[in-house]
Each structure stands twice: as C-alpha cells, then as structure tokens.
Scaffold this motif. Structure first.
Motif, PDB file in Angstrom:
ATOM      1  N   GLN A 173       2.002   6.188  -9.398  1.00 44.47           N
ATOM      2  CA  GLN A 173       1.102   6.404  -8.269  1.00 44.47           C
ATOM      3  C   GLN A 173      -0.115   5.489  -8.328  1.00 44.47           C
ATOM      4  O   GLN A 173      -0.353   4.795  -9.323  1.00 44.47           O
ATOM      5  CB  GLN A 173       0.655   7.874  -8.253  1.00 44.47           C
ATOM      6  CG  GLN A 173       1.806   8.857  -8.149  1.00 44.47           C
ATOM      7  CD  GLN A 173       2.578   8.713  -6.858  1.00 44.47           C
ATOM      8  OE1 GLN A 173       2.037   8.933  -5.765  1.00 44.47           O
ATOM      9  NE2 GLN A 173       3.846   8.338  -6.958  1.00 44.47           N
ATOM     10  N   THR A 174      -0.886   5.502  -7.251  1.00 42.81           N
ATOM     11  CA  THR A 174      -2.133   4.721  -7.191  1.00 42.81           C
ATOM     12  C   THR A 174      -3.312   5.699  -7.189  1.00 42.81           C
ATOM     13  O   THR A 174      -3.583   6.331  -8.189  1.00 42.81           O
ATOM     14  CB  THR A 174      -2.131   3.804  -5.956  1.00 42.81           C
ATOM     15  OG1 THR A 174      -1.949   4.595  -4.757  1.00 42.81           O
ATOM     16  CG2 THR A 174      -0.999   2.790  -6.038  1.00 42.81           C
ATOM     17  N   ALA A 175      -4.004   5.837  -6.073  1.00 39.63           N
ATOM     18  CA  ALA A 175      -5.128   6.781  -5.983  1.00 39.63           C
ATOM     19  C   ALA A 175      -4.583   8.208  -5.838  1.00 39.63           C
ATOM     20  O   ALA A 175      -3.699   8.459  -5.023  1.00 39.63           O
ATOM     21  CB  ALA A 175      -6.021   6.432  -4.796  1.00 39.63           C
ATOM     22  N   GLN A 177       0.850  -1.199   0.000  1.00 39.90           N
ATOM     23  CA  GLN A 177       0.000   0.000   0.000  1.00 39.90           C
ATOM     24  C   GLN A 177       0.881   1.242   0.000  1.00 39.90           C
ATOM     25  O   GLN A 177       1.799   1.376   0.812  1.00 39.90           O
ATOM     26  CB  GLN A 177      -0.927   0.009   1.206  1.00 39.90           C
ATOM     27  CG  GLN A 177      -2.018   1.071   1.122  1.00 39.90           C
ATOM     28  CD  GLN A 177      -2.998   0.992   2.276  1.00 39.90           C
ATOM     29  OE1 GLN A 177      -2.591   0.788   3.427  1.00 39.90           O
ATOM     30  NE2 GLN A 177      -4.273   1.142   1.994  1.00 39.90           N
ATOM     31  N   GLY A 229      -3.337   3.699  -2.047  1.00 37.12           N
ATOM     32  CA  GLY A 229      -3.753   2.611  -2.925  1.00 37.12           C
ATOM     33  C   GLY A 229      -2.701   1.521  -2.963  1.00 37.12           C
ATOM     34  O   GLY A 229      -1.588   1.681  -2.443  1.00 37.12           O
ATOM     35  N   TRP A 230      -3.053   0.407  -3.572  1.00 32.86           N
ATOM     36  CA  TRP A 230      -2.182  -0.758  -3.596  1.00 32.86           C
ATOM     37  C   TRP A 230      -1.443  -0.867  -4.924  1.00 32.86           C
ATOM     38  O   TRP A 230      -2.001  -0.615  -5.989  1.00 32.86           O
ATOM     39  CB  TRP A 230      -2.990  -2.027  -3.360  1.00 32.86           C
ATOM     40  CG  TRP A 230      -3.526  -2.126  -1.974  1.00 32.86           C
ATOM     41  CD1 TRP A 230      -4.722  -1.643  -1.516  1.00 32.86           C
ATOM     42  CD2 TRP A 230      -2.880  -2.708  -0.844  1.00 32.86           C
ATOM     43  NE1 TRP A 230      -4.864  -1.906  -0.179  1.00 32.86           N
ATOM     44  CE2 TRP A 230      -3.750  -2.559   0.263  1.00 32.86           C
ATOM     45  CE3 TRP A 230      -1.662  -3.366  -0.659  1.00 32.86           C
ATOM     46  CZ2 TRP A 230      -3.437  -3.032   1.523  1.00 32.86           C
ATOM     47  CZ3 TRP A 230      -1.335  -3.847   0.604  1.00 32.86           C
ATOM     48  CH2 TRP A 230      -2.223  -3.673   1.689  1.00 32.86           C
ATOM     49  N   LYS A 231      -0.176  -1.248  -4.841  1.00 30.81           N
ATOM     50  CA  LYS A 231       0.626  -1.528  -6.031  1.00 30.81           C
ATOM     51  C   LYS A 231       1.124  -2.969  -5.966  1.00 30.81           C
ATOM     52  O   LYS A 231       1.482  -3.470  -4.885  1.00 30.81           O
ATOM     53  CB  LYS A 231       1.823  -0.576  -6.121  1.00 30.81           C
ATOM     54  CG  LYS A 231       1.450   0.850  -6.458  1.00 30.81           C
ATOM     55  CD  LYS A 231       2.646   1.775  -6.391  1.00 30.81           C
ATOM     56  CE  LYS A 231       3.698   1.440  -7.429  1.00 30.81           C
ATOM     57  NZ  LYS A 231       4.819   2.421  -7.396  1.00 30.81           N
ATOM     58  N   LEU A 237      -5.159  10.127   0.412  1.00 31.35           N
ATOM     59  CA  LEU A 237      -5.501   8.888  -0.285  1.00 31.35           C
ATOM     60  C   LEU A 237      -4.343   7.896  -0.238  1.00 31.35           C
ATOM     61  O   LEU A 237      -3.193   8.262   0.000  1.00 31.35           O
ATOM     62  CB  LEU A 237      -5.863   9.179  -1.743  1.00 31.35           C
ATOM     63  CG  LEU A 237      -7.116  10.027  -1.994  1.00 31.35           C
ATOM     64  CD1 LEU A 237      -7.331  10.195  -3.493  1.00 31.35           C
ATOM     65  CD2 LEU A 237      -8.332   9.393  -1.350  1.00 31.35           C
TER      66      LEU A 237
END
Length: 295
Positions: free
Chosen positions: A230-232, A108, A118-120, A116
């Motif tokens: 990046q994620t979110a 994460q 997010g998962w990678k 925010l």
C-alpha cells in the motif's frame, strides 16, 4: 576544419573478419512520453555487425535515432520505427536491431478503505528486437506484495488454542470474558509472520498488439495476489490489509500458480515466464518459485 576531411579511423583500419552479434551502447539517458507522463529512462541500443570486414558501427546514428522518443508517445509502432532507423543507417552491415528501455512507471493507487491515495513506482524494462521484418516485444515488470506464511499461521493458531485451554480450563465461558481475552496480548499469544515479496514478470506481446499494456499487466498480477503493498493509509486501511493477509495465506508456490493462471487469460501475450521471491522474515534466505508458458 572541414568535417569532410576529418579522419575516419574505423573505416580506414583493417580488422579480423569476425561478425559480432551485438554492438552498441548501454545506459543512455533518455526521456520518454508514456500515458501523459514524462519519464526518465535508460536505453541500451545496438545492432548486429554482420559484415566481419567492417571494424565498427556508427554509434552516433543510433544515439540520434533515439530522439524520436522525446516527442511522441511510447508505442510499439514508434519503437519499431526507431529500430528500422537503426537498420537503415547500417544498411550494408547489420540485419538485427535491438533496444532495451528501463524506467519506472508511476501509478496512483487508492487506499483500501479511506479516501487516501498515493503513488507507487513499478520498475519496467522493454526489450525489443527487429530482425528481417520480424518484430519482437518483451515486457518485464516487478510487482511488490505481502505474503503471510500458511505454516506460521497454523502454528500461531495452535499456540492460541493452547493458551485458551490454559486460561479457561477451570473457568466458565462468558461472552464478555472471551471477548476481552481475544482482544488482549495475553490471549492472542502468537501471530503468523509475513514478508514483503516480489513478482518479476516477463511477457512476450502478440504481433497484433499495438499498445504497451503495462498497467493492465500490473493490475492483473496485483488482483491475483490479493495483497499488493500500500501507499498512504489510515488505521482502517491497515486493518483491512491485515484482514486481507489473514484470509490470503500463501507460500511462494501458491503465488506462482496464481500468477500463472491469471496471465494465461491475457489475450495480448503469447508467452511468459515469472519468478516470485518471498524475502523471508523467518529465514536469512529467500523463498523462490518460477513458472513459464510458451517461453
């Protein structure tokens, strides 16, 4: 039927007396436990067949030995235990045991500015060998990042300068007009190109290393590159990412050198090789640079 009287063709048949360096299985579905995650993995398991008069190995014994990964956290000690099991079950015919584990590690990641996260998913391969008590562990990780071309950035700046001269040649410079011009598409007429890029890292762990420092390797690589994908994100995160790219221009050669220097500071590795790939947005081909140390 009594299992003890079932025919064993591998033991009965004769063969040409040729030893084999690797015999086993590819693509075994396997669950792993790593850092409190239950991970779906794929395993390649094998041993050497040093006894040329023996027709084949006992593949089912390798398969059953892999069950240890279902119940214990993944560590170098556990992997060595499993490989020793490979050899113990082939005591008279094998001296080398091999194992590759392929999986994706989920980490994460927080956004650059906002709250925010997010998962990678990071593709990982562990390649392990046990030969006459000598234990080798190699770790392969792929890290994705953004790279902005220094050449295209310079060319874009030149076009912006030319547009500025054209638009303000016969006009007095006023702060308000200049600010408006900088914020318009008519002023900033060109932007540099960037592309998603990939760093493929192979490292050999020290014999004293009793952990699998996968996340530490990823963190060091992303810090050296400076523009991990990046994620979110919210708009403020996207703006921060644009700023990072603009202040972090790099050719593939620059990325390879950064990673080389960063990885040499890791105390738990004894050798590495790396390859960076910039999936060009200008060309239909990729730009690639490679480097190694003690490999």
């Amino acid at each position: 039927m009594n299992a003890s009287i079932l025919p064993d063709i591998a033991a009965q048949a004769t063969c040409q007396p040729v030893s084999l360096g690797w015999v086993g299985m590819y693509g075994i579905a396997l669950p792993l436990m790593f850092h409190a995650q239950r991970i779906r993995a794929s395993a390649d398991a094998g041993v050497s067949l040093d006894c040329g008069e023996t027709r084949g190995i006992h593949m089912s014994r390798l398969y059953l030995a892999l069950e240890a990964f279902e119940h214990q956290p993944l560590t170098p000690a556990l992997i060595r235990q499993v490989l020793q099991g490979f050899l113990d079950s082939h005591e008279d015919i094998s001296t080398c045991a091999y194992l590759n584990l392929h999986f994706e590690l989920m980490i994460q990641r927080p956004a650059l500015i906002s709250a925010l996260a997010g998962w990678k998913a990071y593709p990982v391969t562990l390649s392990v060998k046990l030969h006459q008590k000598v234990f080798h562990v190699e770790l392969n990780v792929e890290v994705s990042y953004s790279s902005t071309c220094p050449c295209s950035a310079a060319l874009a700046r030149q076009l912006i300068q030319q547009q500025f001269v054209q638009d303000f040649a016969d006009r007095p410079l006023k702060h308000e007009d200049l600010l408006t011009w900088l914020g318009s598409t008519g002023g900033v007429v060109a932007t540099p190109h960037s592309q998603r890029s990939f760093a493929n890292l192979d490292v050999r762990l020290n014999e004293e290393c009793d952990t699998l420092p996968i996340e530490a390797l990823i963190d060091r690589a992303e810090a050296a590159l400076g523009t991990a994908v990046q994620t979110a994100v919210k708009r403020e995160d996207e703006q921060a990412f644009a700023l990072a790219n603009g202040q972090n221009l790099m050719f593939c050669e620059d990325a390879a050198r950064r990673l080389n220097l960063a990885m040499k500071t890791l105390p738990w590795l004894s050798a590495f090789k790396l390859r960076v790939t910039h999936a060009e947005s200008l060309h239909a081909h990729d730009a690639v640079a490679c480097s190694s140390w003690n490999w």
